[in-house]
Design a protein around this motif. Structure first.
Motif, PDB file in Angstrom:
ATOM      1  N   PRO A  85      28.380  26.710  46.464  1.00 34.49           N
ATOM      2  CA  PRO A  85      29.296  26.272  47.522  1.00 34.49           C
ATOM      3  C   PRO A  85      30.646  26.963  47.472  1.00 34.49           C
ATOM      4  O   PRO A  85      31.276  27.188  48.501  1.00 34.49           O
ATOM      5  CB  PRO A  85      29.444  24.764  47.255  1.00 34.49           C
ATOM      6  CG  PRO A  85      29.140  24.607  45.802  1.00 34.49           C
ATOM      7  CD  PRO A  85      28.105  25.649  45.490  1.00 34.49           C
ATOM      8  N   ALA A  86      31.129  27.283  46.274  1.00 43.43           N
ATOM      9  CA  ALA A  86      32.440  27.916  46.122  1.00 43.43           C
ATOM     10  C   ALA A  86      32.266  29.300  45.519  1.00 43.43           C
ATOM     11  O   ALA A  86      31.768  29.444  44.410  1.00 43.43           O
ATOM     12  CB  ALA A  86      33.345  27.064  45.232  1.00 43.43           C
ATOM     13  N   MET A  87      32.671  30.315  46.274  1.00 41.77           N
ATOM     14  CA  MET A  87      32.551  31.691  45.796  1.00 41.77           C
ATOM     15  C   MET A  87      33.939  32.317  45.763  1.00 41.77           C
ATOM     16  O   MET A  87      34.758  32.080  46.645  1.00 41.77           O
ATOM     17  CB  MET A  87      31.623  32.503  46.703  1.00 41.77           C
ATOM     18  CG  MET A  87      30.191  32.006  46.730  1.00 41.77           C
ATOM     19  SD  MET A  87      29.069  33.114  47.616  1.00 41.77           S
ATOM     20  CE  MET A  87      29.681  32.932  49.292  1.00 41.77           C
ATOM     21  N   GLY A  88      34.189  33.109  44.748  1.00 42.95           N
ATOM     22  CA  GLY A  88      35.480  33.756  44.621  1.00 42.95           C
ATOM     23  C   GLY A  88      35.382  34.979  43.740  1.00 42.95           C
ATOM     24  O   GLY A  88      34.311  35.317  43.218  1.00 42.95           O
ATOM     25  N   VAL A  89      36.532  35.640  43.552  1.00 43.05           N
ATOM     26  CA  VAL A  89      36.572  36.863  42.760  1.00 43.05           C
ATOM     27  C   VAL A  89      36.170  36.588  41.320  1.00 43.05           C
ATOM     28  O   VAL A  89      35.420  37.351  40.707  1.00 43.05           O
ATOM     29  CB  VAL A  89      37.979  37.490  42.820  1.00 43.05           C
ATOM     30  CG1 VAL A  89      38.060  38.706  41.903  1.00 43.05           C
ATOM     31  CG2 VAL A  89      38.322  37.887  44.247  1.00 43.05           C
ATOM     32  N   ARG A  90      36.668  35.475  40.734  1.00 44.28           N
ATOM     33  CA  ARG A  90      36.359  35.179  39.342  1.00 44.28           C
ATOM     34  C   ARG A  90      34.867  34.948  39.147  1.00 44.28           C
ATOM     35  O   ARG A  90      34.263  35.463  38.200  1.00 44.28           O
ATOM     36  CB  ARG A  90      37.121  33.945  38.868  1.00 44.28           C
ATOM     37  CG  ARG A  90      36.823  33.617  37.399  1.00 44.28           C
ATOM     38  CD  ARG A  90      37.350  32.247  36.988  1.00 44.28           C
ATOM     39  NE  ARG A  90      36.960  31.959  35.611  1.00 44.28           N
ATOM     40  CZ  ARG A  90      35.767  31.521  35.255  1.00 44.28           C
ATOM     41  NH1 ARG A  90      34.831  31.332  36.177  1.00 44.28           N
ATOM     42  NH2 ARG A  90      35.483  31.274  33.988  1.00 44.28           N
ATOM     43  N   LEU A  91      34.272  34.171  40.043  1.00 41.48           N
ATOM     44  CA  LEU A  91      32.841  33.894  39.917  1.00 41.48           C
ATOM     45  C   LEU A  91      32.032  35.175  40.084  1.00 41.48           C
ATOM     46  O   LEU A  91      31.065  35.407  39.349  1.00 41.48           O
ATOM     47  CB  LEU A  91      32.404  32.859  40.954  1.00 41.48           C
ATOM     48  CG  LEU A  91      30.924  32.472  40.925  1.00 41.48           C
ATOM     49  CD1 LEU A  91      30.540  31.879  39.579  1.00 41.48           C
ATOM     50  CD2 LEU A  91      30.601  31.487  42.042  1.00 41.48           C
ATOM     51  N   TYR A  92      32.434  36.002  41.030  1.00 44.03           N
ATOM     52  CA  TYR A  92      31.731  37.267  41.229  1.00 44.03           C
ATOM     53  C   TYR A  92      31.836  38.134  39.974  1.00 44.03           C
ATOM     54  O   TYR A  92      30.859  38.775  39.573  1.00 44.03           O
ATOM     55  CB  TYR A  92      32.313  38.023  42.426  1.00 44.03           C
ATOM     56  CG  TYR A  92      31.656  39.364  42.669  1.00 44.03           C
ATOM     57  CD1 TYR A  92      30.364  39.438  43.188  1.00 44.03           C
ATOM     58  CD2 TYR A  92      32.321  40.548  42.365  1.00 44.03           C
ATOM     59  CE1 TYR A  92      29.750  40.662  43.396  1.00 44.03           C
ATOM     60  CE2 TYR A  92      31.718  41.768  42.581  1.00 44.03           C
ATOM     61  CZ  TYR A  92      30.433  41.825  43.093  1.00 44.03           C
ATOM     62  OH  TYR A  92      29.837  43.047  43.292  1.00 44.03           O
ATOM     63  N   ALA A  93      33.009  38.141  39.341  1.00 44.58           N
ATOM     64  CA  ALA A  93      33.187  38.933  38.124  1.00 44.58           C
ATOM     65  C   ALA A  93      32.284  38.426  37.007  1.00 44.58           C
ATOM     66  O   ALA A  93      31.718  39.223  36.246  1.00 44.58           O
ATOM     67  CB  ALA A  93      34.652  38.884  37.680  1.00 44.58           C
ATOM     68  N   VAL A  94      32.128  37.109  36.904  1.00 44.56           N
ATOM     69  CA  VAL A  94      31.260  36.528  35.879  1.00 44.56           C
ATOM     70  C   VAL A  94      29.803  36.926  36.124  1.00 44.56           C
ATOM     71  O   VAL A  94      29.091  37.362  35.212  1.00 44.56           O
ATOM     72  CB  VAL A  94      31.400  34.989  35.851  1.00 44.56           C
ATOM     73  CG1 VAL A  94      30.324  34.363  34.962  1.00 44.56           C
ATOM     74  CG2 VAL A  94      32.780  34.597  35.345  1.00 44.56           C
ATOM     75  N   VAL A  95      29.356  36.760  37.373  1.00 43.19           N
ATOM     76  CA  VAL A  95      27.979  37.107  37.713  1.00 43.19           C
ATOM     77  C   VAL A  95      27.744  38.600  37.523  1.00 43.19           C
ATOM     78  O   VAL A  95      26.712  39.025  36.986  1.00 43.19           O
ATOM     79  CB  VAL A  95      27.648  36.684  39.162  1.00 43.19           C
ATOM     80  CG1 VAL A  95      26.243  37.139  39.540  1.00 43.19           C
ATOM     81  CG2 VAL A  95      27.772  35.178  39.323  1.00 43.19           C
ATOM     82  N   LEU A  96      28.697  39.406  37.947  1.00 43.22           N
ATOM     83  CA  LEU A  96      28.583  40.863  37.819  1.00 43.22           C
ATOM     84  C   LEU A  96      28.465  41.263  36.351  1.00 43.22           C
ATOM     85  O   LEU A  96      27.626  42.101  35.982  1.00 43.22           O
ATOM     86  CB  LEU A  96      29.806  41.533  38.447  1.00 43.22           C
ATOM     87  CG  LEU A  96      29.790  43.067  38.525  1.00 43.22           C
ATOM     88  CD1 LEU A  96      28.716  43.541  39.498  1.00 43.22           C
ATOM     89  CD2 LEU A  96      31.161  43.586  38.940  1.00 43.22           C
ATOM     90  N   ALA A  97      29.288  40.653  35.504  1.00 48.11           N
ATOM     91  CA  ALA A  97      29.253  40.980  34.079  1.00 48.11           C
ATOM     92  C   ALA A  97      27.932  40.530  33.445  1.00 48.11           C
ATOM     93  O   ALA A  97      27.341  41.260  32.636  1.00 48.11           O
ATOM     94  CB  ALA A  97      30.429  40.313  33.367  1.00 48.11           C
ATOM     95  N   ALA A  98      27.480  39.340  33.814  1.00 50.23           N
ATOM     96  CA  ALA A  98      26.233  38.818  33.245  1.00 50.23           C
ATOM     97  C   ALA A  98      25.045  39.679  33.645  1.00 50.23           C
ATOM     98  O   ALA A  98      24.203  40.039  32.806  1.00 50.23           O
ATOM     99  CB  ALA A  98      26.020  37.373  33.689  1.00 50.23           C
ATOM    100  N   LEU A  99      24.979  40.023  34.934  1.00 47.49           N
ATOM    101  CA  LEU A  99      23.877  40.853  35.423  1.00 47.49           C
ATOM    102  C   LEU A  99      23.964  42.282  34.898  1.00 47.49           C
ATOM    103  O   LEU A  99      22.977  42.846  34.423  1.00 47.49           O
ATOM    104  CB  LEU A  99      23.895  40.880  36.949  1.00 47.49           C
ATOM    105  CG  LEU A  99      23.286  39.721  37.720  1.00 47.49           C
ATOM    106  CD1 LEU A  99      23.645  39.831  39.190  1.00 47.49           C
ATOM    107  CD2 LEU A  99      21.784  39.707  37.560  1.00 47.49           C
ATOM    108  N   GLY A 100      25.149  42.860  35.005  1.00 49.45           N
ATOM    109  CA  GLY A 100      25.309  44.269  34.676  1.00 49.45           C
ATOM    110  C   GLY A 100      25.107  44.587  33.214  1.00 49.45           C
ATOM    111  O   GLY A 100      24.367  45.512  32.866  1.00 49.45           O
TER     112      GLY A 100
END
Length: 237
Positions: A85-100
């Motif tokens: 429900p809530a998306m932001g730069v911090r969450l994207y950075a976390v997901v990006l780091a976890a996936l990448g």
């Protein structure tokens, strides 16, 4: 057996069951528009990627492969956030780091040490392998994040929410491990057999793929949950 080009007329027959399902969805009010859009987008994307891959394979340039990997990781991280429900730069950075980070680690392990690819940027090998890794991790992290948020939203303690999220996210992975060879022949193994590869050789490659997907997906989900440890629990009524 040599694979032949499927004529357009024959290819169109594959859409008969698709049309049937969409018709049922429309009649039952299940959201046929979304299914129609998804199938149309699938068609356009696969035709487009056919041309893109032709260019990538012919270019044979390591920087092109680096760009492809960057796009895969960036887009998969963005799509993984979709259920939240809530998306932001911090969450994207976390997901990006976890996936990448986990995906690239598994990618290097498989291409350089398991398969022993001569050139790390061999397009016909690294692009399909990277695609399998990041698409699978994307789905696993997406399921993990959605369940984690739901558990926190219901007041579940953080450690229990983390356990439940990882357990739920790995259900599809574990089901596939249990079913492979008994219920289903996965796509890579099926494709190799259709191309005339010895089934025992195809089985070894499929073992690599199954380990690769389970490992990359599970590690990405675990890292995501670990990186979310400082996040405050969702407020409940």
């Amino acid at each position: 057996m040599e694979l032949q080009l499927i004529p357009i007329a024959n290819l169109s027959l594959a859409f008969i069951p698709v049309v049937a399902v969409i018709a049922v969805m429309s009649r039952w009010g299940v959201g046929a528009g979304k299914a129609l859009y998804a199938n149309a987008r699938m068609l356009v994307q696969l035709v487009a990627i056919g041309y893109v891959l032709t260019y990538i394979f012919e270019a044979d340039n390591p920087w092109v492969i680096v760009g492809v990997l960057a796009v895969m990781i960036s887009v998969s991280a963005w799509i993984a956030m979709r259920p939240l429900p809530a998306m932001g730069v911090r969450l994207y950075a976390v997901v990006l780091a976890a996936l990448g980070s986990t995906g690239l680690a598994v990618f290097v392990l498989v291409t350089q040490f398991v398969l022993g690819v001569g050139r790390w940027f061999e397009p016909s090998l690294v692009v399909p392998i990277a695609g399998m890794i990041f698409s699978n991790s994307m789905n696993t992290v997406s399921l993990t994040a959605e369940r984690f948020e739901a558990e926190l939203g219901h007041g579940v303690p953080r450690n229990e929410a983390r356990r439940a999220a990882l357990d739920a996210a790995l259900i599809p992975q574990i089901n596939m491990l249990l079913a492979v060879g008994l219920v289903a022949l996965p796509g890579m193994m099926t494709g190799q057999i259709l191309a005339g590869v010895d089934p025992l050789v195809a089985a070894r490659y499929q073992i690599v793929v199954m380990c690769m997907l389970f490992g990359a997906g599970g590690l990405a989900a675990a890292l995501y949950l670990t990186m979310q440890r400082e996040r405050l629990p969702a407020c409940t009524d």
